[in-house]
Design a protein around this motif. Sequence first.
Motif, PDB file in Angstrom:
ATOM      1  N   GLY A 172       0.763  -1.238   0.000  1.00  0.00           N
ATOM      2  CA  GLY A 172       0.000   0.000   0.000  1.00  0.00           C
ATOM      3  C   GLY A 172       0.792   1.283   0.000  1.00  0.00           C
ATOM      4  O   GLY A 172       0.221   2.369   0.103  1.00  0.00           O
ATOM      5  N   VAL A 173       2.105   1.205  -0.144  1.00  0.00           N
ATOM      6  CA  VAL A 173       2.965   2.391  -0.034  1.00  0.00           C
ATOM      7  C   VAL A 173       3.097   3.094  -1.390  1.00  0.00           C
ATOM      8  O   VAL A 173       3.185   2.445  -2.429  1.00  0.00           O
ATOM      9  CB  VAL A 173       4.359   1.995   0.503  1.00  0.00           C
ATOM     10  CG1 VAL A 173       5.385   3.102   0.279  1.00  0.00           C
ATOM     11  CG2 VAL A 173       4.270   1.634   1.973  1.00  0.00           C
ATOM     12  N   ARG A 174       3.110   4.419  -1.334  1.00  0.00           N
ATOM     13  CA  ARG A 174       3.423   5.266  -2.498  1.00  0.00           C
ATOM     14  C   ARG A 174       4.653   6.098  -2.149  1.00  0.00           C
ATOM     15  O   ARG A 174       4.701   6.727  -1.092  1.00  0.00           O
ATOM     16  CB  ARG A 174       2.258   6.188  -2.836  1.00  0.00           C
ATOM     17  CG  ARG A 174       2.585   7.193  -3.959  1.00  0.00           C
ATOM     18  CD  ARG A 174       1.417   8.108  -4.251  1.00  0.00           C
ATOM     19  NE  ARG A 174       0.357   7.418  -4.940  1.00  0.00           N
ATOM     20  CZ  ARG A 174       0.217   7.333  -6.269  1.00  0.00           C
ATOM     21  NH1 ARG A 174       1.106   7.917  -7.060  1.00  0.00           N
ATOM     22  NH2 ARG A 174      -0.792   6.688  -6.806  1.00  0.00           N
ATOM     23  N   ILE A 175       5.632   6.106  -3.059  1.00  0.00           N
ATOM     24  CA  ILE A 175       6.833   6.917  -2.871  1.00  0.00           C
ATOM     25  C   ILE A 175       6.808   8.028  -3.913  1.00  0.00           C
ATOM     26  O   ILE A 175       6.751   7.764  -5.113  1.00  0.00           O
ATOM     27  CB  ILE A 175       8.105   6.064  -2.972  1.00  0.00           C
ATOM     28  CG1 ILE A 175       8.079   5.013  -1.851  1.00  0.00           C
ATOM     29  CG2 ILE A 175       9.354   6.937  -2.883  1.00  0.00           C
ATOM     30  CD1 ILE A 175       9.237   4.087  -1.810  1.00  0.00           C
ATOM     31  N   GLY A 176       6.829   9.265  -3.427  1.00  0.00           N
ATOM     32  CA  GLY A 176       6.668  10.425  -4.288  1.00  0.00           C
ATOM     33  C   GLY A 176       7.867  10.697  -5.177  1.00  0.00           C
ATOM     34  O   GLY A 176       8.995  10.288  -4.881  1.00  0.00           O
ATOM     35  N   THR A 223       6.901   1.689   5.648  1.00  0.00           N
ATOM     36  CA  THR A 223       5.578   1.220   6.056  1.00  0.00           C
ATOM     37  C   THR A 223       4.473   2.211   5.726  1.00  0.00           C
ATOM     38  O   THR A 223       3.296   1.864   5.797  1.00  0.00           O
ATOM     39  CB  THR A 223       5.554   0.943   7.572  1.00  0.00           C
ATOM     40  OG1 THR A 223       5.875   2.153   8.271  1.00  0.00           O
ATOM     41  CG2 THR A 223       6.554  -0.146   7.947  1.00  0.00           C
ATOM     42  N   LYS A 224       4.848   3.457   5.387  1.00  0.00           N
ATOM     43  CA  LYS A 224       3.867   4.509   5.068  1.00  0.00           C
ATOM     44  C   LYS A 224       4.351   5.281   3.855  1.00  0.00           C
ATOM     45  O   LYS A 224       5.530   5.253   3.506  1.00  0.00           O
ATOM     46  CB  LYS A 224       3.710   5.460   6.260  1.00  0.00           C
ATOM     47  CG  LYS A 224       3.128   4.802   7.493  1.00  0.00           C
ATOM     48  CD  LYS A 224       2.980   5.796   8.622  1.00  0.00           C
ATOM     49  CE  LYS A 224       2.404   5.103   9.859  1.00  0.00           C
ATOM     50  NZ  LYS A 224       2.307   6.014  11.001  1.00  0.00           N
ATOM     51  N   ASP A 225       3.436   6.033   3.240  1.00  0.00           N
ATOM     52  CA  ASP A 225       3.776   6.834   2.066  1.00  0.00           C
ATOM     53  C   ASP A 225       4.923   7.798   2.358  1.00  0.00           C
ATOM     54  O   ASP A 225       5.024   8.345   3.463  1.00  0.00           O
ATOM     55  CB  ASP A 225       2.566   7.655   1.609  1.00  0.00           C
ATOM     56  CG  ASP A 225       1.468   6.797   1.000  1.00  0.00           C
ATOM     57  OD1 ASP A 225       1.654   5.572   0.857  1.00  0.00           O
ATOM     58  OD2 ASP A 225       0.414   7.367   0.663  1.00  0.00           O
ATOM     59  N   ILE A 226       5.756   7.997   1.345  1.00  0.00           N
ATOM     60  CA  ILE A 226       6.853   8.963   1.403  1.00  0.00           C
ATOM     61  C   ILE A 226       6.516  10.074   0.406  1.00  0.00           C
ATOM     62  O   ILE A 226       6.244   9.777  -0.761  1.00  0.00           O
ATOM     63  CB  ILE A 226       8.202   8.305   1.045  1.00  0.00           C
ATOM     64  CG1 ILE A 226       8.513   7.131   1.988  1.00  0.00           C
ATOM     65  CG2 ILE A 226       9.326   9.330   1.027  1.00  0.00           C
ATOM     66  CD1 ILE A 226       8.716   7.495   3.436  1.00  0.00           C
ATOM     67  N   PRO A 227       6.533  11.344   0.824  1.00  0.00           N
ATOM     68  CA  PRO A 227       6.182  12.426  -0.101  1.00  0.00           C
ATOM     69  C   PRO A 227       7.257  12.658  -1.159  1.00  0.00           C
ATOM     70  O   PRO A 227       8.348  12.071  -1.102  1.00  0.00           O
ATOM     71  CB  PRO A 227       6.039  13.639   0.822  1.00  0.00           C
ATOM     72  CG  PRO A 227       6.872  13.321   2.005  1.00  0.00           C
ATOM     73  CD  PRO A 227       6.838  11.831   2.168  1.00  0.00           C
ATOM     74  N   ALA A 228       6.963  13.532  -2.098  1.00  0.00           N
ATOM     75  CA  ALA A 228       7.904  13.881  -3.159  1.00  0.00           C
ATOM     76  C   ALA A 228       9.035  14.734  -2.612  1.00  0.00           C
ATOM     77  O   ALA A 228       8.887  15.430  -1.597  1.00  0.00           O
ATOM     78  CB  ALA A 228       7.175  14.633  -4.269  1.00  0.00           C
TER      79      ALA A 228
END
Length: 196
Positions: free
Chosen positions: A148-152, A164-169
């Motif tokens: 479920g992770v998105r890496i910006g 474990t959590k999204d990383i912003p751009a």
Amino acid sequence: MKSPKEKMIAELPYVDSDGQLFKDRQYAKEELKRFNDSEPKQIKFRKQLIQKFFKATGSRFFIEPPFRCDYGYNITIGENFYSNYNCTILDCAPVTIGENVLFGPNVSLFTAGHPVHFEARNQGWEFASAIVIEDNVWIGGNVVINPGVRIGKNSVVGSGSVVTKDIPADVVAVGNPCRVIRTITEEDCIDYGAKP
């Protein structure tokens, strides 16, 4: 009624009750054996195999053997993708990798998950959540990216991180669990001279 395969790709809970997913994984293992056992000079062969095996690819990419995945048909890679040795992608849900993305050695992407409570887990229930890596991202060696992770875009994930959590751009993120330590700025733009 959706098949287990359709449920898996749609990120719904599923049990491989009809055996189709087992057959798909066996096929993937056979294709990956061909890929991983190829001679170093067989670059074109490996590229063509991946282009048929993945959902979509750019025209320019390079994946160092050995490489492992569950299915292949849920993986999309953009233009100018590079993966170093020992990449593992558990692609039960879609994995979308943008353009100009670099993976260090031993990077692992896990879309797959299992129930925390043992009773549902023992009944064979599984689930999966998509992973998205946007353009111009560098993933350091031994990084694990969880479901479920998105890496910006433009971000860097430091070696050994567990995401474990999204990383912003536009950030540098490191650690276990991975967290942002700073923003990438114009001061990080080093002039290395003319392109080779």
